[in-house]
Design an enzyme around this catalytic site. Sequence first.
Site, short mmCIF file in Angstrom:
data_model
loop_
_atom_site.label_atom_id
_atom_site.label_comp_id
_atom_site.label_asym_id
_atom_site.label_seq_id
_atom_site.Cartn_x
_atom_site.Cartn_y
_atom_site.Cartn_z
N THR A 231 0.78 -1.21 0.12
CA THR A 231 0.03 -0.05 0.16
C THR A 231 0.99 1.07 -0.15
O THR A 231 0.65 2.38 -0.67
CB THR A 231 -0.89 -0.05 1.21
OG1 THR A 231 0.00 -0.29 2.47
CG2 THR A 231 -1.87 -0.93 1.12
N LYS B 254 0.48 4.88 -1.80
CA LYS B 254 0.72 6.41 -1.29
C LYS B 254 1.74 7.03 -1.74
O LYS B 254 1.77 8.48 -1.88
CB LYS B 254 0.93 5.79 0.23
CG LYS B 254 0.10 5.11 1.23
CD LYS B 254 0.40 4.84 2.46
CE LYS B 254 -0.74 3.54 2.99
NZ LYS B 254 0.01 2.84 3.91
C1 F58 Z 1 0.77 -6.99 4.65
N1 F58 Z 1 0.82 -7.84 5.60
C2 F58 Z 1 1.02 -7.39 3.26
N2 F58 Z 1 1.18 -8.45 7.92
O1 F58 Z 1 2.53 -7.92 3.34
C3 F58 Z 1 0.83 -6.48 2.32
O2 F58 Z 1 1.45 -6.69 0.93
C4 F58 Z 1 -0.37 -5.95 2.13
O3 F58 Z 1 -0.30 -4.65 1.47
C5 F58 Z 1 -0.82 -5.49 3.77
O4 F58 Z 1 -0.72 -6.54 4.41
C6 F58 Z 1 -2.34 -5.26 3.58
O5 F58 Z 1 -2.78 -6.11 3.02
C7 F58 Z 1 1.10 -7.54 6.97
O6 F58 Z 1 1.33 -6.61 7.07
C8 F58 Z 1 1.56 -8.40 9.20
O7 F58 Z 1 2.13 -7.31 9.79
C9 F58 Z 1 1.17 -9.49 10.02
C10 F58 Z 1 1.13 -9.13 11.58
C11 F58 Z 1 0.94 -10.38 12.47
C12 F58 Z 1 1.89 -11.42 12.18
C13 F58 Z 1 1.98 -11.78 10.66
C14 F58 Z 1 2.24 -10.68 9.95
#
Ligand code: F58
Length: 831
Positions: free
Chosen positions: A673, A677
Amino acid sequence: KERKAINFDLLTSKTIKSKRIGLSKNDIKDSFLENLFFHIGRVPKGATIMDYYQALAYTVRDRVFKEFVTTVKRISDEDLRVVAYLSAEYLPGPHLANNLLSLGITEQTAAAMAELGIDMEELILQEEEPGLGNGGLGRLASCYLDSMATIGIPSIAYGIRYEFGIFEQHIKNGLQEEYTDKWLQYGNPWEVVRSEIGYNIMFGGSTKHVTDSNGNFTVNWIPDSKLRGTAYDTPILGYKGYGSILRLWRAEAIDTFDFSAYNKGDYYKAVQEKILSENITKVLYPNDEQETGKELRLKQQYFFVSCSLQDLIRLHLLQGRILDTLHEKFAIQLNDTHPAIAVAELMRLLVDDYQIDWDKSWNITQRCFGYTNHTLLPEALEKWSIPLFRRVLPRHLEIIYEINHRFVQELKYQHGCSDEQLSRMALIDHSGEGSIRMAHLATVGSHKVNGVSALHSELLKKHVLYDFAQLWPDKFCNVTNGISPRRFIALSNPLLTGLITETIGSGWLTDLKELSKLENMAEDPTFQNKWMAIKQTNKASLSDHIKLETGISVDPSMMFDVHVKRIHEYKRQHLNVLNILHLYLQIKKGNNKDMIPMAFIFAGKAAPGYFMAKLIIKLITAVGDLINQDTEVNDKLKVIFLPDFSVKKAQHIYPAADLSEQISMAGKEASGTGNMKLSLNGALTIGTLDGANVEMMEEIGMDNFFLFGLNAEEVQHKKQGNYKPGDHYVHNLHLREVMDFLISGALSPENPKLFQPIYEQLLYDDPYMIMADFESYLISRAKVYEEWGNQSNWTKKSIINVARMGKFSSDRSIQDYSSLIWKIDSFQNRP
Ligand code: F58
């Protein structure tokens, strides 16, 4: 005793209106003073800047609450269907400026403060943001809340009130050090504790299956500990829109004090339970893409899910309804698998607590839930070990076994699945000590499953959830992520917002597609000049900030090449570094005649236990130390690592970017994202065909996007073949030079072998195909330099980037969720 309802119209009556919710400069000034004297209890002479900030926050909160209660009343009167968004993480960013913007009172508030001799900007800077998330996933949840409230999708968001959010990142000797985040240390004026809204949560123990004399079968869960979750509410206001609420749960002991232990003289034991209970919501796990399988993490997940579902049931019954219709009134969205235990918990509540039969309960459950997947990375797919699960949630284990049993029967007898398919699809993985696959539980327990970009949703169906997509093709859909244009341009880039609004009107703030009207202006020299001047001002402001934070001077006329996001190998910050070293070596060799002066700006946190990510930070800072001090190169190159990336910092960085680095290995970034931005703020993107980059490029056009690298299929193909990263080392002179330089000791004279692990991994394993993509990256970068040479052309492309970003508003994402998954109409579409 029957209570007489207070007439709601009193809220908008003249007296209350002018005193607490009036929007004129004088009303705001009066409220501010009232809050300062009577809420904070200060006289101006003794008041600190923090007191002023808080008095203003309370002043604004009153006005936000007015919108919130108005919305709630409408939901209740019209008996509307509501989204319950379940997320273990939120990153709302600072509230004050955003709420002023949403209320449309920024100017009169600044004027009111100015009359009192107070600089409102200074107050805004006082706010500690709630760092209740790791990165993209948490920020996405907050963008969605903003959009739901803006469009008017009735909603309530549930989460965890971590006492310590994401750690504060300090850089010492180039290394990341973690310090506890103290976002609550001066109190939090935005939240209201609802002490009366609390639920008991049970853990551990055992279950007892009993059949009474009438033959009725029930299960009793006899837990070995209980605690209480209390609601803390933060009102959320959409842009000139509606209200919503972020309800976060805090864990507390049921009996704060064990008097029997105290009376026996064991004071420590007496407070022990309180301490243990409060531990549950003490701290956010700081891993972005790695599941750790820790007991406390499972407890956090279950705790907030159970509180939230009990709360939904209370709200449902409060409206005089029966539970059979729960799915008609609530769409519950699972933000990744972190709240997936909700499937088993809702079954428990319906079957055990409300004695609804299994089949009916299952029908309600499946129709309530939707599941959003955010990752394909195997290490991020949640699995809970069965022994651990049994210890913490014995009743849920039984329920999951039962769901699994019925599911496997269905696969076998209705769909004729093979044993191999059964074992691939089951909720239980029997290897080792056995584990529960949370993505399978979420998929089976939901009526819709979505990925977060077109590519990601396809890969999800092709790989991670292949069998499920074959079985239920209609269950799968895509909702491409989006961002809030309010936070990420109106708030963070006021100059550009001003220019756009003066050119095309203000409709784009709630209908981002209107930005396309800018396209007519892309070649207009006067408009281009204004556009460039704004970028220049934003860059100068970021330069000042960099100087203040790091002591390094950056000339704002350099190209600002920005790579900000969590530090992770798949995001390939080290690919960027290899290129910087290449440029450095070229300058050293005297090949710098036409070189464009560039400032490389990095920011992002590494998970505290992630060795390689922390080493990459050290590498960036080491390269910075080498380059920034070398007078032979430092007028051509600067390398900055801005510590402690946050929403607040991000808002400062995005508007100043010329080039956006979105260079993850194809097939790894679910969406991204930050890419959106940066582009919305006029940066051009250099990127791979990964995540939402693919759709961005489709919208923006090949000519306005710097594409490079292998695509997801080619990556797969190479991986299955005999990929030898060393071949690239042998055949590419530039790559060989930078790799050799990496371990030459020049970057770390005190420890020449420091970067050996990176070197060896790239040369012998290279799981993220850096060696394979290096050459293509350099070729694409050469195009960047060429285009930059023609500033008018670059500016035209920058304008086109912004003009074509309409699709990536979180308002569009929320409309997609509403029509594809939730089947909820917005207020806007209702009579
Ligand atoms: C993110 N995941 C993706 N997970 O990596 C990214 O590509 C995407 O744009 C975003 O989600 C929104 O869909 C992500 O940020 C985490 O931070 C989790 C936190 C808890 C543990 C596992 C990962």
